[in-house]
Design an enzyme around this catalytic site. Sequence first.
Site, mmCIF file in Angstrom:
data_model
loop_
_atom_site.group_PDB
_atom_site.id
_atom_site.type_symbol
_atom_site.label_atom_id
_atom_site.label_comp_id
_atom_site.label_asym_id
_atom_site.label_seq_id
_atom_site.Cartn_x
_atom_site.Cartn_y
_atom_site.Cartn_z
ATOM 1 N N TRP A 48 -63.421 -73.146 -6.724
ATOM 2 C CA TRP A 48 -64.514 -72.156 -6.678
ATOM 3 C C TRP A 48 -64.960 -71.763 -8.064
ATOM 4 O O TRP A 48 -66.153 -71.590 -8.325
ATOM 5 C CB TRP A 48 -64.098 -70.937 -5.844
ATOM 6 C CG TRP A 48 -63.825 -71.315 -4.428
ATOM 7 C CD1 TRP A 48 -62.634 -71.210 -3.762
ATOM 8 C CD2 TRP A 48 -64.740 -71.917 -3.502
ATOM 9 N NE1 TRP A 48 -62.759 -71.706 -2.490
ATOM 10 C CE2 TRP A 48 -64.028 -72.142 -2.310
ATOM 11 C CE3 TRP A 48 -66.068 -72.287 -3.566
ATOM 12 C CZ2 TRP A 48 -64.621 -72.716 -1.186
ATOM 13 C CZ3 TRP A 48 -66.669 -72.862 -2.450
ATOM 14 C CH2 TRP A 48 -65.944 -73.070 -1.290
ATOM 15 N N LYS A 93 -63.598 -62.635 4.209
ATOM 16 C CA LYS A 93 -62.137 -62.525 4.102
ATOM 17 C C LYS A 93 -61.717 -61.063 4.301
ATOM 18 O O LYS A 93 -61.290 -60.691 5.371
ATOM 19 C CB LYS A 93 -61.652 -63.109 2.785
ATOM 20 C CG LYS A 93 -61.913 -64.633 2.721
ATOM 21 C CD LYS A 93 -62.412 -65.033 1.385
ATOM 22 C CE LYS A 93 -63.047 -66.386 1.285
ATOM 23 N NZ LYS A 93 -62.570 -67.508 1.995
ATOM 24 N N ASP A 124 -65.827 -63.390 -9.470
ATOM 25 C CA ASP A 124 -65.891 -63.714 -8.043
ATOM 26 C C ASP A 124 -64.598 -63.193 -7.424
ATOM 27 O O ASP A 124 -63.516 -63.685 -7.727
ATOM 28 C CB ASP A 124 -66.002 -65.239 -7.893
ATOM 29 C CG ASP A 124 -65.926 -65.688 -6.436
ATOM 30 O OD1 ASP A 124 -65.829 -64.828 -5.533
ATOM 31 O OD2 ASP A 124 -65.969 -66.914 -6.201
HETATM 32 N N1 PMP Z 1 -65.557 -68.042 -3.885
HETATM 33 C C1 PMP Z 1 -64.324 -68.020 -3.349
HETATM 34 C C2 PMP Z 1 -63.188 -67.484 -4.164
HETATM 35 C C3 PMP Z 1 -64.121 -68.484 -2.059
HETATM 36 O O1 PMP Z 1 -62.896 -68.475 -1.536
HETATM 37 C C4 PMP Z 1 -65.223 -68.966 -1.312
HETATM 38 C C5 PMP Z 1 -65.099 -69.457 0.103
HETATM 39 N N2 PMP Z 1 -63.884 -69.701 0.588
HETATM 40 C C6 PMP Z 1 -66.475 -68.992 -1.914
HETATM 41 C C7 PMP Z 1 -66.610 -68.507 -3.190
HETATM 42 C C8 PMP Z 1 -67.679 -69.535 -1.204
HETATM 43 O O2 PMP Z 1 -68.120 -68.658 -0.227
HETATM 44 P P1 PMP Z 1 -69.294 -69.067 0.763
HETATM 45 O O3 PMP Z 1 -68.745 -70.086 1.702
HETATM 46 O O4 PMP Z 1 -69.649 -67.770 1.429
HETATM 47 O O5 PMP Z 1 -70.418 -69.606 -0.047
#
Ligand code: PMP
Length: 358
Positions: free
Chosen positions: A102, A194, A170
Site C-alpha cells: 500500500w 476496517k 495512510d
Molecule cells: N491502504 C491500506 C493500508 C489498505 O489496507 C488498503 C486496503 N486494504 C488500501 C489502502 C486501499 O483501500 P481501498 O481498497 O479502499 O482503495
Amino acid sequence: MKRKINFSPGPAILPESVLQQLAAATLEYEGTGIALPELQHRGPEFAAILEESKALVRELCRIGDDYEVLFLHGGGRLQFCMVPMNFLPDGKTAAFIDTGQWAHEAMEYAAYYGNASIIASSKESGYAALPAWPQQLPADTAYLHITTNNTIYGTQWDDVPATTAPLIADMSSDILSCPRDYSRYAMFYAAAQKNLGMAGVALAVIHKDMLRTDVRRIPPMLSYMAQVAQNSVLNTANIVGIYTTLLMLRWTKEKGMAAIAQENRDKAQLLYDHLDNSNIFIPRVKDTAHRSLMNVCFTAITPVHETAFLQWTAERNITGIKGHRYAGAFRASLYNAVPLSDVQYLVNTMKEYEQQHQ
Ligand code: PMP
C-alpha cells in the site's frame, strides 16, 4: 444467523450492535418515514449525521478545529490520487517510506503528478520489518508519506520520530486502534472498511495550513479545498456508508479509546505468544517492536500444513485468515470489532491442530 468467527482484512467484521442499528435504519431512519438510503444528502438528517461524525473524529483523535474532517468517496486508493494532486507542486518531491504494497502503491500514484521518491524501504526483507526512520529528507520535500499499519505484511509504526516536512499518513488499517498523537500529522486518511465501517468511504483529516493554496488546477470533486467548501457534500453523498462510519465512531467512543487500545494489545499478544511457541506455525514478523496489532501474519513449517490448517479452520466456522497472495499462508486481522474471545477461539483451534499433527 450463526455468525462466522471473522478475521477478514477488510471489508472487516462489524460489531453486531452496529449491524442491528444499520438494519433498522435501512428500513426507517429514526421515525422519519424514510429509509436511510432514501435520505436527502442536503437534508437536516444527513447534516446532523455529518456534524456528529466530524465532532467524534475530532474528539477521538484529540484534534481541534484547526483540522478539516472530510468524508469522501473512493476508499483508500482515491486518497492515493488526491494527496499528490492537492499537495505535490511542480518541482517538489513527495517522500515515501516504503513498508509494503500500500505504501508503494501510494508512491506510484503520486508519480503521476510529480516527483515521488522512496527514501526508506524494507522491500529487501520482504517487508517483514520496518526500515530505519530516515535521518534526512530531500531538501525539496513537499511532504513525507507513511502507511502506519501494513495490512498485507503485518508491520506497524508506533508513534514516529519527528520530521521536518509535513507528515501525511495512510491509516486505513489502524485508525483509532492505538494511542497515537494525531496532531503530529499534517494530514491522515483512512479507507473505512476496517475500523470505520464499510467500503467506499474515506475519512480525510487535513490541517488547515495545508489548504492554503491549490497547487494545480483540480476538478472540484478531487480538490480538498472544494470538498471543504462544500462540507463533503459536493455531490450526492454516500449516506449509508457515512452513517455506518458514525455508528462505528459512536461504538468506539462508548467503548473508550483506552479500553480499545488495551484489548488490541491483549488480542495480539495472545496470538503472537502462541505463534512464538508453536512447533507448526511461524510468525512472519520477528521483531516484536515492528509487529502489527491489527494484522498478524504467519506461515507454517510446510505447505501441507498451510493447506490443511486452512481447511481445519473453515470446518470450525472461522473465515478470513488466508494470507494475502504477496505475504503467503495466514493473516488474522484483529481490528477493533474482533472480540478477545474470537482470538482465544483461534488459538484454541491452533492448539487442537498442533496436538493432532505433532
Ligand atoms: N491502504 C491500506 C493500508 C489498505 O489496507 C488498503 C486496503 N486494504 C488500501 C489502502 C486501499 O483501500 P481501498 O481498497 O479502499 O482503495
